[in-house]
Structures are given as structure tokens and as C-alpha cells.
Design a protein around this motif. Structure first.
Motif, short mmCIF file in Angstrom:
data_model
loop_
_atom_site.label_atom_id
_atom_site.label_comp_id
_atom_site.label_asym_id
_atom_site.label_seq_id
_atom_site.Cartn_x
_atom_site.Cartn_y
_atom_site.Cartn_z
N GLY A 63 1.36 7.14 -6.48
CA GLY A 63 0.43 8.33 -6.49
C GLY A 63 1.11 9.75 -6.42
O GLY A 63 0.65 10.52 -6.91
N SER A 64 2.16 9.58 -5.42
CA SER A 64 2.69 10.85 -5.02
C SER A 64 3.59 11.38 -6.15
O SER A 64 3.71 12.57 -6.60
N LYS A 65 4.27 10.58 -7.01
CA LYS A 65 4.93 10.89 -8.18
C LYS A 65 4.00 11.42 -9.38
O LYS A 65 4.32 12.20 -10.19
N GLU A 66 3.01 10.65 -9.55
CA GLU A 66 1.91 11.05 -10.53
C GLU A 66 1.17 12.36 -10.11
O GLU A 66 0.66 13.12 -10.97
N ARG A 67 0.85 12.18 -8.98
CA ARG A 67 -0.02 13.70 -8.24
C ARG A 67 0.73 14.28 -7.33
O ARG A 67 0.18 13.95 -6.00
N PRO A 68 1.97 15.12 -7.36
CA PRO A 68 2.72 15.51 -6.27
C PRO A 68 2.00 16.34 -5.18
O PRO A 68 2.33 16.53 -4.34
N GLU A 69 0.74 16.93 -5.93
CA GLU A 69 -0.04 18.02 -4.71
C GLU A 69 -0.68 16.96 -3.94
O GLU A 69 -1.40 17.56 -2.78
N LEU A 70 -0.81 15.73 -4.01
CA LEU A 70 -1.46 14.93 -2.99
C LEU A 70 -0.57 14.45 -1.95
O LEU A 70 0.61 14.20 -2.03
N LEU A 88 0.99 -1.17 0.18
CA LEU A 88 0.03 -0.03 0.07
C LEU A 88 0.96 1.22 -0.11
O LEU A 88 0.64 2.32 -0.75
N ASP A 89 2.00 0.93 0.76
CA ASP A 89 2.76 2.31 0.66
C ASP A 89 3.35 2.55 -0.73
O ASP A 89 3.75 3.57 -1.01
N GLY A 90 3.93 1.42 -1.37
CA GLY A 90 4.21 1.65 -2.94
C GLY A 90 3.39 2.19 -3.47
O GLY A 90 3.62 3.00 -4.45
N MET A 91 1.93 1.95 -3.66
CA MET A 91 0.76 2.60 -4.38
C MET A 91 0.70 4.01 -3.88
O MET A 91 0.60 5.02 -4.68
#
Length: 114
Positions: free
Chosen positions: A103-110, A96-99
Motif C-alpha cells: 500500500g505504501s508503494k501504491e499510495r506513498p502519501e499514506l 499484514l506488514d507486507g500488505m
């Protein structure tokens, strides 16, 4: 050495793992339990938002049946029930941390913080 061929994806290690965490709510429940360690039913429902009492109960029962979470009930009125991850459940958290990292790389604002 030739590996044994599977009939379909559900008969693979990937399929087995997916069967444990699939659905709209299971990964969210596991992630929240990893963040809070021990959480009561109503608090869990509030933090998830948008999940019905029946669906949350069903998902928790399945996770408990798969030995991914512990359910501890205290003999009091009204009943007090707490949930936590088992060691088996904790072993899924790196996935889950990998997911979350993806997601952080794809949407850094999240943020990955629940």
C-alpha cells in the motif's frame, strides 16, 4: 511427485489462511493488536471506528476461537477485558506488514501507522 489436487480454493493453504483473516474487521483488529500489544475492548472499538459492539464481539470471539488472540478478563466491576496476540496471531503480522508495504508503494502519501 504429483501434488494432491484440491476441489476448490477453500481446500488449499491459501484458503485456510484466508478463512482465518477474512472479513472487514479481522485484519484491522490483528494489526491494531500488533501495534498496541495489549488493548482493552473500548479502546479497540474507538481505534477501529465504525464497528458495532455486536460485530466487534463476534470478530473477537472468532479470532480467539482460532487461537489468534488472547482474551484476559479481570474480576472487577465494571469488567475489565484485555486482548493481545497469541504467538500464532503474531505469525500473521508479517503478512499484514507486507500488505502495508504494498500500500505504501501504491499510495506513498499514506502511512502504515495506526
Amino acid at each position: 511427485m504429483k501434488e494432491k489436487e484440491s476441489k476448490n480454493i477453500t481446500e488449499t493453504p491459501f484458503g485456510y489462511t484466508l478463512s482465518l483473516i477474512s472479513g472487514k474487521w479481522k485484519m484491522i483488529i490483528l494489526y491494531l493488536l500488533s501495534e498496541h500489544e495489549v488493548i482493552r475492548y473500548n479502546e479497540l472499538q474507538r481505534k477501529i471506528g465504525g464497528i458495532t459492539y455486536k460485530m466487534l464481539s463476534s470478530q473477537l470471539k472468532e479470532l480467539e476461537s482460532d487461537e489468534l488472540i488472547n482474551r484476559k478478563e479481570y474480576p472487577m466491576i465494571p469488567p475489565k477485558v484485555e486482548y493481545s496476540l497469541t504467538n500464532r496471531g503474531k505469525s500473521l503480522i508479517p503478512i499484514l506488514d507486507g500488505m502495508c508495504r504494498w500500500g505504501s508503494k501504491e499510495r506513498p502519501e499514506l502511512l502504515c501507522i495506526v
